[in-house]
Design a protein around this motif. Structure first.
Motif, PDB file in Angstrom:
ATOM      1  N   UNK A   5       0.770  -1.012   0.038  1.00 37.66           N
ATOM      2  CA  UNK A   5       0.054  -0.113  -0.143  1.00 37.66           C
ATOM      3  C   UNK A   5       0.704   1.281  -0.057  1.00 37.66           C
ATOM      4  N   UNK A   6       1.189   1.682  -1.147  1.00 40.46           N
ATOM      5  CA  UNK A   6       2.208   2.709  -1.176  1.00 40.46           C
ATOM      6  C   UNK A   6       1.264   4.034  -1.297  1.00 40.46           C
ATOM      7  N   UNK A   7       1.907   5.050  -0.791  1.00 41.28           N
ATOM      8  CA  UNK A   7       1.229   6.326  -0.698  1.00 41.28           C
ATOM      9  C   UNK A   7       2.503   7.442  -1.298  1.00 41.28           C
ATOM     10  N   UNK A   8       2.252   8.715  -1.472  1.00 43.73           N
ATOM     11  CA  UNK A   8       3.014   9.836  -2.024  1.00 43.73           C
ATOM     12  C   UNK A   8       4.332   9.853  -1.169  1.00 43.73           C
ATOM     13  N   UNK A   9       3.869   9.942   0.379  1.00 43.51           N
ATOM     14  CA  UNK A   9       5.035   9.916   1.238  1.00 43.51           C
ATOM     15  C   UNK A   9       6.058   8.758   0.869  1.00 43.51           C
ATOM     16  N   UNK A  10       5.639   7.618   0.897  1.00 45.94           N
ATOM     17  CA  UNK A  10       6.771   6.622   0.477  1.00 45.94           C
ATOM     18  C   UNK A  10       7.302   6.678  -0.773  1.00 45.94           C
ATOM     19  N   UNK A  11       6.525   7.069  -1.788  1.00 51.41           N
ATOM     20  CA  UNK A  11       7.299   7.613  -3.134  1.00 51.41           C
ATOM     21  C   UNK A  11       8.277   8.537  -3.068  1.00 51.41           C
ATOM     22  N   UNK A  12       8.088   9.505  -2.194  1.00 54.24           N
ATOM     23  CA  UNK A  12       9.319  10.432  -1.989  1.00 54.24           C
ATOM     24  C   UNK A  12      10.351   9.951  -1.365  1.00 54.24           C
ATOM     25  N   UNK A  13      10.064   9.008  -0.339  1.00 59.07           N
ATOM     26  CA  UNK A  13      11.344   8.211   0.495  1.00 59.07           C
ATOM     27  C   UNK A  13      11.822   7.589  -0.513  1.00 59.07           C
ATOM     28  N   UNK A  14      11.237   6.860  -1.458  1.00 55.84           N
ATOM     29  CA  UNK A  14      11.891   5.705  -2.524  1.00 55.84           C
ATOM     30  C   UNK A  14      12.765   6.683  -3.381  1.00 55.84           C
ATOM     31  N   UNK A  15      12.380   7.923  -3.684  1.00 55.76           N
ATOM     32  CA  UNK A  15      13.230   8.706  -4.497  1.00 55.76           C
ATOM     33  C   UNK A  15      14.324   9.491  -3.873  1.00 55.76           C
ATOM     34  N   UNK A  16      14.353   9.160  -2.430  1.00 58.90           N
ATOM     35  CA  UNK A  16      15.340  10.007  -1.671  1.00 58.90           C
ATOM     36  C   UNK A  16      15.141  11.374  -1.186  1.00 58.90           C
ATOM     37  N   UNK A  17      13.946  11.583  -1.461  1.00 62.71           N
ATOM     38  CA  UNK A  17      13.508  13.193  -1.114  1.00 62.71           C
ATOM     39  C   UNK A  17      12.789  13.280   0.478  1.00 62.71           C
ATOM     40  N   UNK A  18      12.826  14.491   0.786  1.00 66.38           N
ATOM     41  CA  UNK A  18      12.242  14.587   1.938  1.00 66.38           C
ATOM     42  C   UNK A  18      10.476  14.076   1.982  1.00 66.38           C
ATOM     43  N   UNK A  19      10.069  13.636   2.574  1.00 66.91           N
ATOM     44  CA  UNK A  19       8.622  12.955   2.537  1.00 66.91           C
ATOM     45  C   UNK A  19       7.822  13.447   3.699  1.00 66.91           C
ATOM     46  N   UNK A  47      19.526  10.942 -12.023  1.00 67.45           N
ATOM     47  CA  UNK A  47      19.697   9.802 -13.055  1.00 67.45           C
ATOM     48  C   UNK A  47      18.887   8.673 -12.357  1.00 67.45           C
ATOM     49  N   UNK A  48      19.328   8.249 -11.003  1.00 67.85           N
ATOM     50  CA  UNK A  48      18.860   7.172 -10.204  1.00 67.85           C
ATOM     51  C   UNK A  48      17.158   7.430 -10.121  1.00 67.85           C
ATOM     52  N   UNK A  49      16.770   8.548  -9.834  1.00 66.88           N
ATOM     53  CA  UNK A  49      15.347   8.851  -9.797  1.00 66.88           C
ATOM     54  C   UNK A  49      14.591   8.710 -11.080  1.00 66.88           C
ATOM     55  N   UNK A  50      15.383   9.154 -12.121  1.00 64.47           N
ATOM     56  CA  UNK A  50      14.780   8.802 -13.547  1.00 64.47           C
ATOM     57  C   UNK A  50      14.443   7.397 -13.858  1.00 64.47           C
ATOM     58  N   UNK A  51      15.629   6.546 -13.297  1.00 65.10           N
ATOM     59  CA  UNK A  51      15.678   5.181 -13.694  1.00 65.10           C
ATOM     60  C   UNK A  51      14.732   4.502 -12.887  1.00 65.10           C
TER      61      UNK A  51
END
Length: 77
Positions: A5-19, A47-51
């Motif tokens: 169950x992903x949410x926007x906060x966990x997506x930002x965490x996955x992207x290495x951004x403040x969440x 690059x890693x976020x795009x990937x």
């Protein structure tokens, strides 16, 4: 099969951004996609976020719904 169950906060965490909500709102306020611009082509991603975004979309991963929400939020009306 595991279901996440992903949410926007966990997506930002996955992207290495403040969440936290304030950071997400700030990110969305500072970044926008041009009309017709693909989310993964935006210049503000590393690059890693795009990937990660490209692979998640290609694999129709659990993240797709949240990536689509982010895409919509980055398209200013």
């Amino acid at each position: 099969m595991e279901v996440f169950n992903h949410n926007l906060e966990s997506l930002f965490q996955q992207l290495g951004l403040p969440s936290d909500k304030t950071s997400i709102d700030d990110f969305i306020g500072r970044h926008a996609l041009e009309p017709g611009e693909n989310l993964t082509a935006a210049s503000f991603w590393s690059t890693s976020q795009k990937q990660f975004l490209e692979e998640a979309k290609l694999q129709d991963a659990d993240w797709v719904e949240q990536i689509d929400i982010l895409d919509t939020l980055l398209r200013k009306a």
